[in-house]
Design a protein around this motif. Structure first.
Motif, short mmCIF file in Angstrom:
data_model
loop_
_atom_site.label_atom_id
_atom_site.label_comp_id
_atom_site.label_asym_id
_atom_site.label_seq_id
_atom_site.Cartn_x
_atom_site.Cartn_y
_atom_site.Cartn_z
N LEU A 223 1.02 -1.15 0.00
CA LEU A 223 0.00 0.02 -0.09
C LEU A 223 1.06 1.23 0.10
CD1 LEU A 223 -2.98 1.08 0.03
CD2 LEU A 223 -2.79 0.75 2.51
N VAL A 224 1.87 1.06 0.77
CA VAL A 224 2.96 2.36 0.82
C VAL A 224 3.44 2.67 -0.61
CG1 VAL A 224 4.98 3.25 1.65
CG2 VAL A 224 3.55 2.01 3.09
N PHE A 225 3.92 1.42 -1.18
CA PHE A 225 4.27 1.75 -2.71
C PHE A 225 3.25 2.34 -3.60
CE2 PHE A 225 4.80 -0.30 -6.90
CZ PHE A 225 5.96 -0.15 -7.26
N ALA A 226 2.12 1.92 -3.47
CA ALA A 226 1.05 2.29 -4.23
C ALA A 226 0.97 3.82 -4.13
CB ALA A 226 -0.10 1.76 -4.24
N ILE A 227 0.87 4.46 -2.80
CA ILE A 227 0.98 5.71 -2.36
C ILE A 227 2.01 6.54 -2.98
CG2 ILE A 227 0.83 7.50 -0.39
CD1 ILE A 227 -0.53 5.13 1.25
N VAL A 228 3.20 5.95 -2.77
CA VAL A 228 4.31 6.67 -3.39
C VAL A 228 4.41 6.77 -4.94
CG1 VAL A 228 6.98 6.56 -3.83
CG2 VAL A 228 5.83 5.97 -1.50
N THR A 229 3.78 5.76 -5.78
CA THR A 229 3.64 5.81 -7.09
C THR A 229 2.85 7.05 -7.57
OG1 THR A 229 4.07 3.39 -7.27
CG2 THR A 229 3.16 4.48 -9.20
N PHE A 230 1.67 7.25 -6.70
CA PHE A 230 0.69 8.08 -7.13
C PHE A 230 1.32 9.49 -6.89
CE2 PHE A 230 -2.30 4.85 -7.72
CZ PHE A 230 -2.90 5.26 -8.97
N GLU A 231 2.11 9.67 -5.90
CA GLU A 231 2.65 11.03 -5.32
C GLU A 231 3.98 11.25 -6.60
OE1 GLU A 231 5.66 13.73 -4.08
OE2 GLU A 231 6.29 11.62 -4.62
N GLY A 232 4.55 10.14 -6.92
CA GLY A 232 5.69 10.50 -7.94
C GLY A 232 4.81 10.87 -9.46
N LEU A 233 3.48 10.39 -9.76
CA LEU A 233 2.94 10.92 -10.96
C LEU A 233 2.53 12.40 -10.69
CD1 LEU A 233 0.57 7.60 -11.31
CD2 LEU A 233 2.01 8.44 -13.11
N GLY A 359 14.35 0.77 -2.57
CA GLY A 359 14.67 0.60 -3.98
C GLY A 359 13.39 0.56 -4.68
N TYR A 360 12.55 -0.26 -4.28
CA TYR A 360 11.09 -0.16 -4.80
C TYR A 360 10.43 1.28 -4.78
CZ TYR A 360 10.65 -5.21 -5.44
OH TYR A 360 10.81 -6.65 -6.28
N THR A 361 10.93 1.64 -3.56
CA THR A 361 9.82 3.11 -3.33
C THR A 361 10.32 4.12 -4.54
OG1 THR A 361 9.91 2.99 -0.82
CG2 THR A 361 9.78 5.00 -1.83
N TYR A 362 11.85 4.26 -4.86
CA TYR A 362 12.08 5.27 -5.76
C TYR A 362 12.00 4.51 -7.16
CZ TYR A 362 13.05 8.50 -2.24
OH TYR A 362 12.85 9.43 -1.39
N GLY A 367 10.51 6.20 -11.47
CA GLY A 367 10.26 5.16 -12.39
C GLY A 367 9.03 5.26 -12.87
N LEU A 368 7.87 4.61 -12.22
CA LEU A 368 6.70 4.69 -12.69
C LEU A 368 5.85 5.85 -12.72
CD1 LEU A 368 5.53 1.53 -10.78
CD2 LEU A 368 6.32 1.56 -13.03
N GLY A 369 6.33 6.72 -11.65
CA GLY A 369 5.99 8.31 -11.75
C GLY A 369 6.18 9.16 -13.01
N ALA A 370 7.13 8.48 -13.68
CA ALA A 370 7.57 9.31 -15.08
C ALA A 370 6.56 9.05 -16.18
CB ALA A 370 8.87 8.76 -15.44
N ALA A 371 5.80 8.20 -15.92
CA ALA A 371 4.71 7.87 -16.83
C ALA A 371 3.65 9.17 -17.12
CB ALA A 371 3.73 6.84 -16.46
N SER A 372 3.65 10.22 -16.00
CA SER A 372 3.06 11.39 -15.96
C SER A 372 3.61 12.48 -17.30
CB SER A 372 2.79 12.05 -14.89
OG SER A 372 3.92 12.27 -14.23
#
Length: 424
Positions: A223-233, A359-362, A367-372
């Motif tokens: 769940l933390v990973f998903a939160i960080v990904t949307f913050e990255g987007l 590592g997964y967090t960033y 990484g995934l956040g760059a999709a935005s």
């Protein structure tokens, strides 16, 4: 409460590393403008040269996190600093070779080296620092200082020097930081001394990596990973396109500069100011992690970020003062959330997988956040309003996930979900 000697030493070491990662990162686009004229290539070609290096910066964080758990954080940070400086020296040498391909190699080496920092530096703070919130705050402020000073230094030096010399000079602080780091004395696991497995692993096999990953994603960390990904987007989309959006606003005409200051856009000063205000956000957010559970803090800030995204469209028509004020508030909250999710990783993961966790967090953040970037470019061509609606949606999803975490999903965590400072 004053930091103890070990906390201070780790803080100084990681602040230097964090500032320099972003110092290099944000100076590259300034050099890109020069390369466009120097090598007689299209912007598309230079984009293809640059994109893989930024991709490695994000996606390389995952294998870097694995290496941190195996070899130790301090060693990896030193290799990161040396690698980034060496890459910029190679880029400087490429100028004398007049080779865009050599620049591409240098950029790839920079991205590979830079990807190591966040999982290594944050793992070191999470296992070695007692007053984690304060150090996260200072660490974040140092990163923002690097973000602002990198392009400023590059642009200023280019006024009087050839770009090859500028690239070499930009490498110098990294080399000095390596020397400083070699002399730094601290205990990397002082905050988890009771955990016998907190230090680097002697060996890390593929089955162990898979097993550790399964443990992480079967826990609250998913769940933390998903939160960080949307913050990255949200983060990458806004910071990528906000300068261009600001440049196009009629209100910027009120800041028109003289023709003697060619190449300096008034909107850029607002953008740099936003990043400087972010230093205050990092500090306040870091201090609040000592007082608020990370999920609750993230939920509150995501709510604010959603409102700010929606407010951008009407505020752009209210004049210069309103735009500057909104950008200042935005910069504060955009960076205030970062210490909360960094602390959430430390709270919800075991110490012996902390490098892998960051590592997964960033991987998610950069990484995934760059999709935005791709999504934002497409949506921005349609409508400015739709772009900010998309950005606000990222924040609303982050708010929902953070609220779920705060509402009780943390019962699956292996560690106490309250911030560590409350146990002091």
């Amino acid at each position: 409460m004053a930091l103890n000697a070990n906390d201070r030493s780790i803080a100084g070491f990681t602040m230097a590393g964090h500032a320099l990662v972003h110092w290099f990162e944000t100076s590259i686009p300034i050099l890109l403008v020069v390369w466009l004229a120097e090598f007689d290539v299209s912007l598309l070609v230079l984009g293809l040269v640059l994109a893989p290096s930024y991709g490695l910066f994000g996606f390389g964080a995952l294998p870097a996190g694995v290496l941190v758990d195996r070899f130790g954080a301090k060693r990896l940070v030193l290799l990161c600093l040396a690698g980034m400086s060496g890459a910029f020296l190679l880029i400087a040498g490429a100028g004398y070779l007049e080779s865009i391909y050599a620049i591409a190699v240098g950029l790839l080496l920079w991205g590979l080296a830079a990807s190591v920092y966040h999982p290594a530096g944050l793992a070191l703070i999470s296992t070695g620092v007692e007053d984690r919130g304060t150090v996260f705050a200072w660490h974040g402020m140092a990163g923002n200082a690097g973000i602002a000073l990198g392009p400023f230094a590059a642009a200023t030096l280019l006024i009087v020097l050839e770009w090859q010399h500028v690239a070499a000079i930009l490498a110098a602080p990294g080399a000095l930081a390596v020397l400083y780091g070699l002399s730094a004395d601290f205990e990397a696991t002082a905050a988890v001394e009771d955990d016998a497995d907190a230090g680097p692993d002697e060996a890390l096999s593929l089955p162990e990596l898979v097993a550790n990953t399964k443990v992480l994603f079967a826990s609250t960390f998913a769940l933390v990973f998903a939160i960080v990904t949307f913050e990255g987007l949200y983060y990458r989309g806004m910071l990528t396109y906000l300068p261009e959006i600001l440049h196009g606003l009629p209100a910027m005409d009120a800041l028109a500069l003289s023709e003697g200051l060619r190449g300096i856009e008034p909107a850029d000063y607002i953008y740099v100011g936003l990043l400087v205000v972010g230093m205050a956000g990092q500090y306040v957010g870091g201090k609040l992690t000592d007082r608020l559970p990370p999920a609750r803090g993230m939920a509150a800030i995501f709510a604010v970020l959603a409102v700010l995204a929606v407010a951008f469209v009407p505020v752009t028509g209210m004049g210069l003062a309103a735009i500057v004020a909104l950008c200042g508030v935005f910069g504060f909250f955009l960076f205030a959330i970062q210490p909360f999710y960094q602390n959430a990783v430390a709270v919800y993961t075991p110490a012996d997988t902390r490098g892998l966790s960051y590592g997964y967090t960033y991987f998610g953040e950069f990484g995934l956040g760059a999709a935005s970037i791709a999504l934002g470019g497409f949506v921005l061509d349609v409508s400015l309003g739709w772009f900010f609606a998309m950005i606000a949606t990222f924040a609303l999803v982050g708010l929902a996930l953070s609220t779920a975490l705060d509402a009780g999903l943390d019962r699956f965590a292996d560690s106490d979900p309250t911030p560590s400072a409350t146990d002091d």
